[in-house]
Design an enzyme around this catalytic site. Structure first.
Site, PDB file in Angstrom:
ATOM      1  N   LYS A   1       0.815  -1.251   0.245  1.00  0.00           N
ATOM      2  CA  LYS A   1      -0.205  -0.851   0.023  1.00  0.00           C
ATOM      3  C   LYS A   1       0.746   0.940  -0.069  1.00  0.00           C
ATOM      4  O   LYS A   1       2.103   1.336   0.321  1.00  0.00           O
ATOM      5  CB  LYS A   1      -1.137  -0.248   0.969  1.00  0.00           C
ATOM      6  CG  LYS A   1      -2.220   1.066   0.896  1.00  0.00           C
ATOM      7  CD  LYS A   1      -2.879   0.268   0.586  1.00  0.00           C
ATOM      8  CE  LYS A   1      -4.350   1.202   0.225  1.00  0.00           C
ATOM      9  NZ  LYS A   1      -5.590   0.182  -0.691  1.00  0.00           N
TER      10      LYS A   1
ATOM     11  N   ASP B   1      -6.990   4.656  -4.469  1.00  0.00           N
ATOM     12  CA  ASP B   1      -7.577   4.161  -3.058  1.00  0.00           C
ATOM     13  C   ASP B   1      -8.245   5.843  -2.935  1.00  0.00           C
ATOM     14  O   ASP B   1      -7.991   6.262  -3.872  1.00  0.00           O
ATOM     15  CB  ASP B   1      -6.274   3.713  -1.866  1.00  0.00           C
ATOM     16  CG  ASP B   1      -7.615   3.442  -1.251  1.00  0.00           C
ATOM     17  OD1 ASP B   1      -7.632   2.311  -0.466  1.00  0.00           O
ATOM     18  OD2 ASP B   1      -7.190   4.820  -0.174  1.00  0.00           O
TER      19      ASP B   1
HETATM   20  P1  NDP Z   1     -12.708   8.019  -3.195  1.00  0.00           P
HETATM   21  O1  NDP Z   1     -11.380   8.885  -2.925  1.00  0.00           O
HETATM   22  O2  NDP Z   1     -13.647   7.733  -4.312  1.00  0.00           O
HETATM   23  O3  NDP Z   1     -13.957   8.571  -1.816  1.00  0.00           O
HETATM   24  C1  NDP Z   1     -13.857   8.152  -1.034  1.00  0.00           C
HETATM   25  C2  NDP Z   1     -15.170   8.773  -0.093  1.00  0.00           C
HETATM   26  O4  NDP Z   1     -15.227   8.456   1.389  1.00  0.00           O
HETATM   27  C3  NDP Z   1     -15.687  10.318  -0.252  1.00  0.00           C
HETATM   28  O5  NDP Z   1     -16.870  10.239  -0.491  1.00  0.00           O
HETATM   29  C4  NDP Z   1     -14.770  10.833   0.652  1.00  0.00           C
HETATM   30  O6  NDP Z   1     -15.319  11.996   1.471  1.00  0.00           O
HETATM   31  C5  NDP Z   1     -15.143  10.030   2.123  1.00  0.00           C
HETATM   32  N1  NDP Z   1     -13.791  10.290   2.512  1.00  0.00           N
HETATM   33  C6  NDP Z   1     -13.180  10.185   2.662  1.00  0.00           C
HETATM   34  N2  NDP Z   1     -11.902  10.248   3.982  1.00  0.00           N
HETATM   35  C7  NDP Z   1     -12.845  10.283   4.699  1.00  0.00           C
HETATM   36  C8  NDP Z   1     -13.432  10.632   5.913  1.00  0.00           C
HETATM   37  N3  NDP Z   1     -12.163  11.040   6.728  1.00  0.00           N
HETATM   38  N4  NDP Z   1     -14.225  10.986   6.593  1.00  0.00           N
HETATM   39  C9  NDP Z   1     -15.298  10.758   6.413  1.00  0.00           C
HETATM   40  N5  NDP Z   1     -15.992  10.538   4.987  1.00  0.00           N
HETATM   41  C10 NDP Z   1     -14.335  10.430   4.042  1.00  0.00           C
HETATM   42  O7  NDP Z   1     -12.178   6.709  -2.181  1.00  0.00           O
HETATM   43  P2  NDP Z   1     -12.870   4.789  -2.817  1.00  0.00           P
HETATM   44  O8  NDP Z   1     -14.268   5.009  -3.226  1.00  0.00           O
HETATM   45  O9  NDP Z   1     -11.669   4.301  -3.414  1.00  0.00           O
HETATM   46  O10 NDP Z   1     -12.252   5.070  -1.593  1.00  0.00           O
HETATM   47  C11 NDP Z   1     -13.651   4.414  -0.078  1.00  0.00           C
HETATM   48  C12 NDP Z   1     -13.039   3.165   0.274  1.00  0.00           C
HETATM   49  O11 NDP Z   1     -13.142   2.139  -0.264  1.00  0.00           O
HETATM   50  C13 NDP Z   1     -11.777   3.221   1.481  1.00  0.00           C
HETATM   51  O12 NDP Z   1     -11.791   2.855   3.090  1.00  0.00           O
HETATM   52  C14 NDP Z   1     -10.254   2.528   0.392  1.00  0.00           C
HETATM   53  O13 NDP Z   1      -9.720   1.478   1.144  1.00  0.00           O
HETATM   54  C15 NDP Z   1     -11.772   1.417   0.423  1.00  0.00           C
HETATM   55  N6  NDP Z   1     -11.540   0.808  -0.904  1.00  0.00           N
HETATM   56  C16 NDP Z   1     -11.278   1.140  -2.279  1.00  0.00           C
HETATM   57  C17 NDP Z   1     -11.045  -0.054  -3.553  1.00  0.00           C
HETATM   58  C18 NDP Z   1     -10.588   0.859  -4.255  1.00  0.00           C
HETATM   59  O14 NDP Z   1     -11.221   0.016  -5.952  1.00  0.00           O
HETATM   60  N7  NDP Z   1     -10.986   2.018  -4.485  1.00  0.00           N
HETATM   61  C19 NDP Z   1     -10.419  -1.380  -2.965  1.00  0.00           C
HETATM   62  C20 NDP Z   1     -11.238  -1.916  -1.663  1.00  0.00           C
HETATM   63  C21 NDP Z   1     -10.990  -0.890  -0.691  1.00  0.00           C
HETATM   64  P3  NDP Z   1     -14.048  13.763   0.497  1.00  0.00           P
HETATM   65  O15 NDP Z   1     -15.011  14.023  -0.619  1.00  0.00           O
HETATM   66  O16 NDP Z   1     -15.130  14.456   1.981  1.00  0.00           O
HETATM   67  O17 NDP Z   1     -13.565  13.031   1.169  1.00  0.00           O
END
Ligand code: NDP
Length: 453
Positions: free
Chosen positions: A126, A166
Site C-alpha cells: 500500500k 484508493d
Molecule cells: P474515493 O476517494 O473515491 O471516495 C472516498 C469517499 O469517502 C468520499 O466520499 C470521501 O469524502 C469519503 N471520505 C474519505 N475520507 C473520509 C473521512 N475521513 N471521513 C468521512 N468521509 C471520508 O475513495 P474510494 O471509494 O476508492 O475508497 C473508499 C474506501 O474503500 C476506502 O476505505 C478504500 O480504502 C476502500 N477501498 C477502495 C478500493 C478501490 O478499488 N477504490 C478497493 C478496496 C477498498 P470527501 O470527498 O469529503 O473526502
C-alpha cells in the site's frame, strides 16, 4: 488472547509507536489466528506471526511540487511493501491529508490477507501521500503525480510491485502516474492497475469493489434463504466504491437511501434511483462538488452535516436492512454499531477498509448479524486489478461480461472460503475468523515453503 498473542501484540505496539490503526488491524487478525496456532504449532516455530507483522520494506520519500501560483510545496510519499510470499506486492495508493505511516501499514497488512483470499497470485502493499487533491487544479494534481512517480518508479514494476488507486487516486491520477512512469522508464507495462480502457485498463475495474461487495452481501443473504430485493440499504461515502455499490444494489432490486462525504450525508427516503445516481457520479467525478448539492437538486432528500468529534454518526441511525460502509476507516464505532442493530440492520458488508472499530465489530458478532469484514467483502477491486494484470501480460482485453463473470465467481469463492474456514475452526457464521484464517493459511504456507526470508 493467549499469552503468546498478547506478547506479539505488545511487541508490535512497542516497535511501532503512535500507529493505532496498525495495532488495531494486527489485533483483529491475530485474535482469529489463535484458533489456527492451537492446531498448527509449525507456524509458531517458524515465527510466521512475528514475520507477517513486519513489512518486508518501507519506502518514505520527499515529494516537492509547484502550484499554479509558483509556490513550492513539500509532501511526504510512502510505499509499504508488506509481503511478497504469494506474488508481487499489490495494493492501492491513497492521497489524503490524513495519510501517515501507521494508516498505510494497516492498509498494507489488510491487503496481504485480502489478496490471498482472491485466489490470485498477489502479495500485499500500500502507499500514498498526505497530499490533498481536493481543491487543486488538474495541472497541480499532474505536477504532484509526476513528482511522486519520479521517486516511486525506482521501487515498482510489473513483477515487483503494482500499485492501484484508493481514496483520492482515481482515473485522473492513475493516468498522470502512468504517463510519468512510461516517460522515465521508456516501457509500456502493466505497472499500475485502474488504467484507462484504451491504454491497458480492464473493463469493470472501476465498478469492481462496489459490485464485488454487493455480490458478497447477496451470497451471505442467499446462504440464509434471502435476497436483496426491496431491502433498504445505507451507503456511506460517495466516491468510487460507494457509487458502484449503489449501482449493484439497484441491479439486484435493493433501495439505496444514503450517500455521504467528509462533511455530511444525504438521506433520500424515496430511494436513490439510476438517474439520481448518475447525478452523483457527475457531481463527484466531474464537478468534484460536495454531496450536500444532492439535497439542493432533489428536494425530497435531507442533508445532515456530520461532526467527526460527535459520539455517533447520524447516518448509521437511519432505519434500514443493510449497511455498506464505503468511505474510510473507523467510521462505525460501538455506538453506531448498536444503533444499526437496534434499527434492524442485519447485513453489514464493508466496502471500505476497516470501517468498523474493534468494539463495533464485537457488537455485530454478539448480535449474530451477517457481517462481512472489508478484507473479504471489498476484495473485488484488487481481484479485477489482478485480472487487469493477467490481460496486460497476455496483451488482450476481455469483454465486460467475462470480467464481471470472473469477479462474481471470485466473490462467491471468497464467501465459500470464509464459510469453510470459520466452520473448520469451530466458529461457524463468523466471517471475521473465516476471512482472517483463510487469507492467512495460504500466505503462511508459502512462507514456510520459502524458508526464513
Ligand atoms: P474515493 O476517494 O473515491 O471516495 C472516498 C469517499 O469517502 C468520499 O466520499 C470521501 O469524502 C469519503 N471520505 C474519505 N475520507 C473520509 C473521512 N475521513 N471521513 C468521512 N468521509 C471520508 O475513495 P474510494 O471509494 O476508492 O475508497 C473508499 C474506501 O474503500 C476506502 O476505505 C478504500 O480504502 C476502500 N477501498 C477502495 C478500493 C478501490 O478499488 N477504490 C478497493 C478496496 C477498498 P470527501 O470527498 O469529503 O473526502
Amino acid at each position: 488472547m493467549t499469552p503468546y498473542m498478547n506478547s506479539v501484540l505488545a511487541e508490535v505496539k512497542a516497535k511501532n509507536p503512535a500507529e493505532p490503526e496498525f495495532h488495531q488491524a494486527v489485533q483483529e487478525v491475530i485474535e482469529s489466528l489463535e484458533l489456527v496456532l492451537e492446531k498448527h504449532p509449525e507456524y509458531r516455530i517458524a515465527k510466521i506471526i512475528e514475520r507477517i507483522v513486519e513489512p518486508e520494506r518501507v519506502i518514505i520519500f520527499r515529494v516537492p511540487w509547484v502550484d499554479d501560483e509558483g509556490e513550492v510545496h513539500v509532501n511526504r510519499g510512502f510505499r509499504i511493501e508488506m509481503n511478497s510470499a504469494i506474488g508481487p506486492y499489490k495494493g492501492g495508493l491513497r492521497f489524503h491529508p490524513s495519510v501517515n505511516l501507521g494508516i498505510l501499514k494497516f492498509l498494507a497488512f489488510e491487503q496481504v490477507f485480502k489478496n490471498s483470499l482472491t485466489t490470485l497470485p498477489m502479495g500485499g502493499g500500500k502507499g500514498g501521500s498526505d497530499f490533498d487533491p481536493k481543491g487543486k487544479t488538474d495541472s497541480e494534481v499532474m505536477r504532484f503525480c509526476q513528482s511522486f512517480m519520479t521517486e516511486l518508479q525506482r521501487h515498482i514494476g510489473p513483477n515487483t510491485d503494482v500499485p492501484a488507486g484508493d481514496i483520492g487516486v482515481g482515473a485522473r491520477e492513475i493516468g498522470f502516474l502512468f504517463g510519468q512512469y512510461k516517460r522515465l522508464r521508456n516501457e509500456f507495462t502493466g505497472v499500475l492497475t485502474g488504467k484507462g480502457l484504451n491504454w491497458g485498463g480492464s473493463l469493470i475495474r472501476p465498478e469492481a469493489t462496489g459490485y464485488g461487495c454487493v455480490y458478497f452481501a447477496a451470497e451471505m443473504l442467499a446462504a440464509n434463504g434471502k435476497d436483496l430485493k426491496d431491502k433498504i440499504c445505507l451507503v456511506s461515502g460517495s466516491g468510487n466504491v460507494a457509487q458502484y455499490t449503489a449501482e449493484k444494489i439497484l441491479d439486484l432490486g435493493g433501495k439505496p437511501v444514503t450517500f455521504s462525504d467528509s462533511n455530511g450525508f444525504i438521506f433520500d427516503g424515496d430511494g436513490i434511483n439510476r438517474e439520481k445516481l448518475e447525478f452523483v457520479k457527475y457531481l463527484k467525478n466531474v464537478k468534484r462538488g460536495r454531496i450536500s448539492e444532492y439535497a439542493d437538486k432533489y428536494r425530497g432528500a435531507v442533508y445532515t452535516s456530520i461532526n467527526p468529534g460527535a459520539a455517533s454518526n447520524p447516518l448509521w441511525d437511519v432505519k434500514a436492512d443493510c449497511a455498506f460502509p464505503s468511505a474510510t476507516q473507523n467510521e462505525i464505532n460501538k455506538k453506531d454499531a448498536e444503533n444499526l442493530v437496534r434499527n434492524g440492520v442485519y447485513v453489514v458488508a464493508e466496502g471500505a477498509n476497516m470501517p468498523t472499530t474493534i468494539d463495533g465489530v464485537q457488537v455485530f458478532l454478539d448480535n449474530k448479524i451477517l457481517y462481512a469484514p472489508g478484507k473479504a467483502a471489498n476484495a473485488g477491486g484488487v481481484a479485477v486489478s489482478g485480472l487487469e494484470m493477467a490481460q496486460n501480460s497476455m496483451r488482450i482485453n476481455w469483454p465486460r461480461e467475462e470480467v464481471d463473470n470472473r469477479l462474481h465467481i471470485i466473490m462467491k469463492s471468497i464467501h465459500r472460503a470464509c464459510v469453510d474456514a470459520s466452520e473448520r475452526f469451530g466458529t461457524p457464521g463468523n466471517y471475521v475468523n473465516g476471512a482472517n484464517i483463510a487469507g492467512f493459511l495460504k500466505v503462511a504456507d508459502a512462507m514456510l515453503d520459502q524458508g526464513v526470508v
